[in-house]
Each structure stands twice: as structure tokens, then as C-alpha cells.
Design a protein around this motif. Structure first.
Motif, PDB file in Angstrom:
ATOM      1  N   VAL A  98       0.855  -1.187   0.000  1.00  0.00           N
ATOM      2  CA  VAL A  98       0.000   0.000   0.000  1.00  0.00           C
ATOM      3  C   VAL A  98       0.890   1.236   0.000  1.00  0.00           C
ATOM      4  N   LEU A  99       0.597   2.182  -0.880  1.00  0.00           N
ATOM      5  CA  LEU A  99       1.337   3.434  -0.882  1.00  0.00           C
ATOM      6  C   LEU A  99       0.945   4.249   0.347  1.00  0.00           C
ATOM      7  N   VAL A 100       1.924   4.575   1.193  1.00  0.00           N
ATOM      8  CA  VAL A 100       1.616   5.274   2.439  1.00  0.00           C
ATOM      9  C   VAL A 100       2.219   6.667   2.528  1.00  0.00           C
ATOM     10  N   SER A 101       3.236   6.969   1.715  1.00  0.00           N
ATOM     11  CA  SER A 101       3.880   8.272   1.849  1.00  0.00           C
ATOM     12  C   SER A 101       4.813   8.480   0.673  1.00  0.00           C
ATOM     13  N   GLU A 102       5.611   9.533   0.760  1.00  0.00           N
ATOM     14  CA  GLU A 102       6.629   9.820  -0.239  1.00  0.00           C
ATOM     15  C   GLU A 102       7.903  10.243   0.466  1.00  0.00           C
ATOM     16  N   VAL A 103       9.013  10.115  -0.245  1.00  0.00           N
ATOM     17  CA  VAL A 103      10.279  10.616   0.265  1.00  0.00           C
ATOM     18  C   VAL A 103      10.317  12.117  -0.004  1.00  0.00           C
ATOM     19  N   ARG A 104      10.386  12.901   1.067  1.00  0.00           N
ATOM     20  CA  ARG A 104      10.371  14.361   0.918  1.00  0.00           C
ATOM     21  C   ARG A 104      11.335  14.987   1.926  1.00  0.00           C
ATOM     22  N   PRO A 105      12.599  15.145   1.554  1.00  0.00           N
ATOM     23  CA  PRO A 105      13.539  15.836   2.443  1.00  0.00           C
ATOM     24  C   PRO A 105      13.248  17.336   2.424  1.00  0.00           C
ATOM     25  N   GLY A 106      12.805  17.866   3.546  1.00  0.00           N
ATOM     26  CA  GLY A 106      12.411  19.269   3.569  1.00  0.00           C
ATOM     27  C   GLY A 106      11.152  19.478   2.754  1.00  0.00           C
ATOM     28  N   ASP A 107      11.154  20.529   1.947  1.00  0.00           N
ATOM     29  CA  ASP A 107       9.984  20.847   1.123  1.00  0.00           C
ATOM     30  C   ASP A 107      10.137  20.358  -0.307  1.00  0.00           C
ATOM     31  N   PRO A 145      10.093  17.482  -3.023  1.00  0.00           N
ATOM     32  CA  PRO A 145       9.809  16.087  -3.368  1.00  0.00           C
ATOM     33  C   PRO A 145      10.885  15.546  -4.299  1.00  0.00           C
ATOM     34  N   VAL A 146      11.129  14.245  -4.195  1.00  0.00           N
ATOM     35  CA  VAL A 146      12.151  13.634  -5.043  1.00  0.00           C
ATOM     36  C   VAL A 146      11.556  12.584  -5.975  1.00  0.00           C
ATOM     37  N   GLY A 147      10.237  12.449  -5.999  1.00  0.00           N
ATOM     38  CA  GLY A 147       9.600  11.526  -6.926  1.00  0.00           C
ATOM     39  C   GLY A 147       9.746  10.071  -6.550  1.00  0.00           C
ATOM     40  N   ILE A 148       9.699   9.764  -5.255  1.00  0.00           N
ATOM     41  CA  ILE A 148       9.823   8.388  -4.784  1.00  0.00           C
ATOM     42  C   ILE A 148       8.738   8.113  -3.750  1.00  0.00           C
ATOM     43  N   GLY A 149       7.974   7.043  -3.961  1.00  0.00           N
ATOM     44  CA  GLY A 149       6.930   6.658  -3.035  1.00  0.00           C
ATOM     45  C   GLY A 149       7.419   5.648  -2.013  1.00  0.00           C
ATOM     46  N   ILE A 150       6.761   5.632  -0.854  1.00  0.00           N
ATOM     47  CA  ILE A 150       7.046   4.678   0.209  1.00  0.00           C
ATOM     48  C   ILE A 150       5.882   3.705   0.300  1.00  0.00           C
ATOM     49  N   VAL A 151       6.184   2.412   0.226  1.00  0.00           N
ATOM     50  CA  VAL A 151       5.164   1.363   0.160  1.00  0.00           C
ATOM     51  C   VAL A 151       5.298   0.459   1.380  1.00  0.00           C
ATOM     52  N   ALA A 152       4.206   0.280   2.115  1.00  0.00           N
ATOM     53  CA  ALA A 152       4.175  -0.682   3.215  1.00  0.00           C
ATOM     54  C   ALA A 152       3.789  -2.047   2.669  1.00  0.00           C
ATOM     55  N   HIS A 153       4.499  -3.082   3.091  1.00  0.00           N
ATOM     56  CA  HIS A 153       4.270  -4.427   2.577  1.00  0.00           C
ATOM     57  C   HIS A 153       2.832  -4.898   2.818  1.00  0.00           C
ATOM     58  N   ALA A 154       2.330  -5.701   1.896  1.00  0.00           N
ATOM     59  CA  ALA A 154       0.962  -6.213   1.981  1.00  0.00           C
ATOM     60  C   ALA A 154       0.735  -7.108   3.187  1.00  0.00           C
ATOM     61  N   VAL A 155       1.802  -7.685   3.739  1.00  0.00           N
ATOM     62  CA  VAL A 155       1.633  -8.535   4.907  1.00  0.00           C
ATOM     63  C   VAL A 155       1.010  -7.752   6.064  1.00  0.00           C
ATOM     64  N   TYR A 156       1.242  -6.450   6.113  1.00  0.00           N
ATOM     65  CA  TYR A 156       0.648  -5.643   7.183  1.00  0.00           C
ATOM     66  C   TYR A 156      -0.849  -5.444   6.966  1.00  0.00           C
ATOM     67  N   VAL A 157      -1.284  -5.489   5.726  1.00  0.00           N
ATOM     68  CA  VAL A 157      -2.729  -5.474   5.463  1.00  0.00           C
ATOM     69  C   VAL A 157      -3.346  -6.765   5.993  1.00  0.00           C
ATOM     70  N   ARG A 158      -2.683  -7.872   5.738  1.00  0.00           N
ATOM     71  CA  ARG A 158      -3.169  -9.158   6.270  1.00  0.00           C
ATOM     72  C   ARG A 158      -3.276  -9.096   7.802  1.00  0.00           C
TER      73      ARG A 158
END
Length: 272
Positions: A236-245, A247-260
Motif C-alpha cells: 500500500v502506498l503510504v507516503s513519499e520521500v520528501r527531504p524538507g519541502d 519532493p524527489v519523486g519516490i513513493g514509500i510502500v508498506a508491505h501487503a503482509v501488514y494489510v493481512r
């Protein structure tokens, strides 16, 4: 969660052509199971927007149940008791109409109506879905377990697909989500206990949070790697990599096992 200017409401627009696809295609299947979640910001001309998707997760006794999955911060950032969930209705002649309805997300005492994973930005809640959406809900077995990414040799450079509502926009006036693609951009991905999230190389916008990240045969894998036995939801997409203000165009994904794990908490005995 972000405040967004409200684009034209798809409910006020003409329906679009019907979406037809084989039931085995997880891409189209997940499009059908993905919905927009939003809530107005009081009297201001803005709304909070996120993405959710539906899982078919029967109760322990076998009774059917449809579960909404999203990022915890999507629901937590909506202070009112009711949000809006973007159902879609197929019209005579093959068109579709955006038909959002209220979704109760908080109890009368203000407590959350959803269950949060204790460690990750994942929220799940049982919903009463229209029959079309209940049938479209993705089987629980399509959520990757802790061993899946290693078994299928998922790693840096592999493509994964994701669905969402960037800046609150949909792919058409019927409210279908926008499909995008990114490449796995971190290593290692496992063991999940040590690496609970992974990175996906694609620009993340407000409204994408809570969307599914998944693989189908239409996504490319590195030559010589194992082809998975079937499509699967990686996370699941939960956030993005954003140092300061910036954006760097990279998403943070939590593994599906946590949905389970979060879905399992729906059946856990209530505390004292």
C-alpha cells in the motif's frame, strides 16, 4: 493528507463508456475495486482526498465480508464522522456514473470506526458495499505474504503498478482511478521484519495515499528473474520521500503482509 482544490464533481458529468475486461486480469480487477475517499474541509472550497481498495476477507465462520483498505493517515486526517466513498454505477447501454455515498468513519463518541495496524500506516474497516463492488473485491489470497517477494524474485528495477487519485482527479467522469507505473528502487526488500517498507520510483501526489501497489504480467521484470505464478498486491502506498519541502519523486510502500495483519485484527477479541 492534503487540502485540495475541488475539481469538477464527476457526479455532475455524463457517464463514460463501460469498462469491460476479463475477470482474471488483476489490473482491471483492482481498478474496479479501487475507490476515492474524500471529505470536505468545513465550508472551505477544499477537500481531503485519499485512495482505498476493497478486499474480500470472509469472517472466521465463513460469512462474506468486504473490507476497505487505505492508509491510516487518510482516515485519521478526516475529522468529521462521515467521509465520502466513491461508488460507481453501471448505466443502461454500458455507461458508468459516479455515485458517491457517505461512509461513517467515526463513532458517536468520536472514536475511529476503522482498525489501525499497530506499527504501520495501514487502516482497514468493514464496509457495506453495493453488490457490484462486493463482487469486485480482491481475494485475500492475492495479498503477498512475507515470503512472496523472495519466492518471485521481486527486486530493484522491477515494475509495479499503482492506482490512485492524484490531486483528487480520476481517470474519467465516472470516478475510476488513475493507473500509474513505477520501479522498485530500494534494496533489500526482505526480511520484512527488518525492512517494513520499500521504495517505488514514481512521483507521488496528494490523493495517492492508500492506493494498492501490485504486479501483473503487463508489468516488466528484469530478464532472467522468476515470473510470478499469478498477479499479486505487493503493498500500500503510504507516503513519499520528501527531504524538507522538496519532493524527489519516490513513493514509500508498506508491505501487503501488514494489510493481512490488520484484517486479522478485525476478528481479534475486544479488549477489556
Amino acid at each position: 493528507m492534503f487540502d485540495l482544490q475541488i475539481p469538477p464533481d464527476p457526479a455532475q458529468e455524463p457517464p463514460v463508456a463501460a469498462l469491460q475486461a476479463p475477470a482474471w486480469d488483476l489490473t482491471v480487477g483492482l481498478i474496479a475495486a479501487t475507490v476515492q475517499l474524500d471529505q470536505r474541509n468545513g465550508e472551505r472550497p477544499t477537500r481531503r482526498v485519499g485512495t482505498g481498495f476493497l478486499i474480500d476477507a470472509p469472517r472466521p465462520d465463513g460469512q462474506p465480508r468486504t473490507v476497505l483498505v487505505t492508509a491510516h493517515h487518510v482516515l485519521n486526517g478526516m475529522p468529521d464522522p462521515d467521509a465520502r466513498i466513491g461508488w460507481r454505477v453501471e448505466m443502461p447501454g454500458g455507461g458508468w456514473k459516479f455515485a458517491p455515498e457517505p461512509l461513517r468513519i467515526r463513532h458517536e463518541n468520536g472514536d475511529a470506526a476503522w482498525v489501525r495496524h499497530p506499527e504501520r500506516d495501514i487502516a482497514v474497516m468493514e464496509v457495506s458495499a453495493p453488490p457490484t463492488f462486493a463482487r469486485a473485491a480482491i481475494p485475500l489470497g492475492w495479498l503477498a505474504d512475507g515470503a512472496a517477494l523472495d519466492a518471485w524474485q521481486v527486486g530493484p528495477g522491477d515494475e509495479l503498478l499503482t492506482l490512485g487519485y492524484p490531486h483528487g482527479y480520476s481517470s474519467n467522469t465516472a470516478g475510476f482511478p488513475i493507473l500509474r507505473v513505477g520501479r522498485v528502487s530500494s534494496w533489500p526488500l526482505t526480511p520484512i521484519e527488518s525492512f517494513p517498507v520499500f521504495l517505488l520510483d514514481f512521483p507521488v501526489f496528494p490523493g495517492n495515499s492508500g492506493g494498492p501497489v501490485f504486479w501483473t504480467p503487463s508489468a516488466r521484470k528484469l530478464p532472467g528473474s522468476v515470473q510470478p505464478a499469478h498477479p499479486f498486491i505487493a503493498g500500500v502506498l503510504v507516503s513519499e520521500v520528501r527531504p524538507g519541502d522538496d519532493p524527489v519523486g519516490i513513493g514509500i510502500v508498506a508491505h501487503a503482509v501488514y494489510v493481512r495483519e490488520a484484517i486479522a485484527l478485525l476478528d481479534a477479541p475486544a479488549g477489556p
